[in-house]
Scaffold this motif. Sequence first.
Motif, PDB file in Angstrom:
ATOM      1  N   ASP A   1     -36.960 -29.375 -31.607  1.00  0.00           N
ATOM      2  CA  ASP A   1     -35.924 -29.960 -32.039  1.00  0.00           C
ATOM      3  C   ASP A   1     -36.295 -30.102 -34.212  1.00  0.00           C
ATOM      4  OD1 ASP A   1     -36.793 -32.225 -32.916  1.00  0.00           O
ATOM      5  OD2 ASP A   1     -35.888 -33.390 -31.613  1.00  0.00           O
ATOM      6  N   ASN A   2     -35.131 -30.071 -34.705  1.00  0.00           N
ATOM      7  CA  ASN A   2     -35.341 -29.761 -35.903  1.00  0.00           C
ATOM      8  C   ASN A   2     -36.627 -30.794 -36.270  1.00  0.00           C
ATOM      9  OD1 ASN A   2     -33.438 -27.830 -36.313  1.00  0.00           O
ATOM     10  ND2 ASN A   2     -31.925 -28.878 -37.232  1.00  0.00           N
ATOM     11  N   ASP A   3     -36.523 -32.293 -35.989  1.00  0.00           N
ATOM     12  CA  ASP A   3     -37.245 -32.551 -36.700  1.00  0.00           C
ATOM     13  C   ASP A   3     -38.802 -32.607 -36.209  1.00  0.00           C
ATOM     14  OD1 ASP A   3     -35.763 -34.676 -37.773  1.00  0.00           O
ATOM     15  OD2 ASP A   3     -35.315 -35.834 -36.588  1.00  0.00           O
ATOM     16  N   GLU A   4     -38.414 -32.398 -34.321  1.00  0.00           N
ATOM     17  CA  GLU A   4     -40.110 -31.931 -34.016  1.00  0.00           C
ATOM     18  C   GLU A   4     -40.561 -30.451 -35.142  1.00  0.00           C
ATOM     19  OE1 GLU A   4     -39.766 -33.696 -29.586  1.00  0.00           O
ATOM     20  OE2 GLU A   4     -38.894 -31.352 -30.890  1.00  0.00           O
ATOM     21  N   PHE A   5     -40.265 -29.404 -34.784  1.00  0.00           N
ATOM     22  CA  PHE A   5     -40.501 -28.323 -35.899  1.00  0.00           C
ATOM     23  C   PHE A   5     -40.888 -28.639 -37.696  1.00  0.00           C
ATOM     24  CE2 PHE A   5     -39.447 -24.634 -38.532  1.00  0.00           C
ATOM     25  CZ  PHE A   5     -40.502 -23.458 -37.657  1.00  0.00           C
ATOM     26  N   ASN A   6     -40.317 -29.751 -37.920  1.00  0.00           N
ATOM     27  CA  ASN A   6     -40.568 -29.925 -39.300  1.00  0.00           C
ATOM     28  C   ASN A   6     -42.145 -30.075 -39.093  1.00  0.00           C
ATOM     29  OD1 ASN A   6     -38.268 -28.729 -41.057  1.00  0.00           O
ATOM     30  ND2 ASN A   6     -37.334 -30.828 -40.664  1.00  0.00           N
ATOM     31  N   ILE A   7     -42.375 -31.622 -38.291  1.00  0.00           N
ATOM     32  CA  ILE A   7     -43.407 -32.145 -37.858  1.00  0.00           C
ATOM     33  C   ILE A   7     -44.160 -30.731 -38.071  1.00  0.00           C
ATOM     34  CG2 ILE A   7     -45.181 -32.784 -36.678  1.00  0.00           C
ATOM     35  CD1 ILE A   7     -42.917 -35.212 -36.029  1.00  0.00           C
ATOM     36  N   ILE A   8     -43.919 -29.681 -36.823  1.00  0.00           N
ATOM     37  CA  ILE A   8     -44.882 -28.400 -36.978  1.00  0.00           C
ATOM     38  C   ILE A   8     -45.562 -27.994 -38.295  1.00  0.00           C
ATOM     39  CG2 ILE A   8     -45.267 -26.747 -36.068  1.00  0.00           C
ATOM     40  CD1 ILE A   8     -45.798 -27.601 -33.802  1.00  0.00           C
TER      41      ILE A   8
END
Length: 398
Positions: free
Chosen positions: A286-293
């Motif tokens: 999801d967007n939050d996870e992608f930003n963490i990556i």
Amino acid sequence: MNIRMDTLIEAIAVALDIVEGELLGASTHHGKRIAALCSAMGRYLGLSEDDLSSLTSCALLHDNALTEYILSEREGWEQDSSMKLHCQFGQRNADTLRFKTNIDGFILYHHERANGDGPYGKKTGEYPLGAELIGIADFIDVSHHLQTVGPDRLPQLRRDITDNIGVIHTPLAAEAMLAALDEAMLLSLGDNRILDTANRLIPPWTMDMDSQVILNLAGFVSHIIDYKSAFTRRHSAGIADRSWIMGQYYGYDHTLLSELYLAASLHDIGKLAIPTQILEKPDKLDNDEFNIIKGHALKTYELLGDIDGFEQIRNWASNHHEKLDGSGYPFGKKANELDFNSRLMACIDIYQAVSEARPYHPERDHKTTMEILYDMAGKGYVDEKIAKDMDKALSVLT
């Protein structure tokens, strides 16, 4: 070109501490505290500067096989077997670095106990001094959380060390620790002071970029990074290998080849700071996870930022997700801000990620991989000339 190996190893130790904190709940700056304590104990025992350099480097890297150890536990190894593997792999990795003095058994036996109640059953006198010193420092930091211990608890801490002589700690290691761990030393181990303490106590170690040791270190680091996730077991190593091939294609001399290979090996060191459950998520992020990556590229830049003379290698490593149109990360650089090797690293990273099997796509052959890379070049994301060169240079390997 010379590289300060001690500061590079310190950067690796910081990354290892992040992994240990995530997976085992270990304290921050653990590796640097162990190295600082080992340096203080070694000086008390009269070790030479070369011996101190080898000892403190091994102390910084004593948990270098942590990612392999964690993976072995996931795959069902018994705890005793996993602990032995942790020690064996750690010694194997460190042995490739050709230290100034002998380090035989320093990491292999750092979990041994004076009474023989360790993974290998070694007793006092049966394992080397380096392992004794790393072992006592590691045990005390893990069990007492030295970054939070105030001077009022020092008497009890010293009694605990004394009470465990001949049981956990060897007499010589305990003597050295009791001599080194006074109030000033204890205060210097807090998170607000440990960086200065480590810089003061860890001896400098300089290595020429043309040395085989640099290539060994590159392989060592890529191994640590790739074992963080079972889904990327060969990612960094594959990029390093392809970087070497492309550097040869362009006629780079050995020094430049080594710099490029090291940058490729280190490019994902920031992923050690990314939670494993996100790295191994089999579904779309999801967007939050992608930003963490996405944060891993900036973390790579930060981890490599304090190494003298490393700016070029740091930039090549951390620019691997930048795009020519400015839509990449972490800095949103555009074509005129990206040098040739930054562009090359981005293309090789895409090639490797696209071609290797992932949870969300199967392994792809060279032709299919290049179709995707050419499509990205056509959209203005990556350098088309480099893509064409890679097509020529890498097609002969398939």
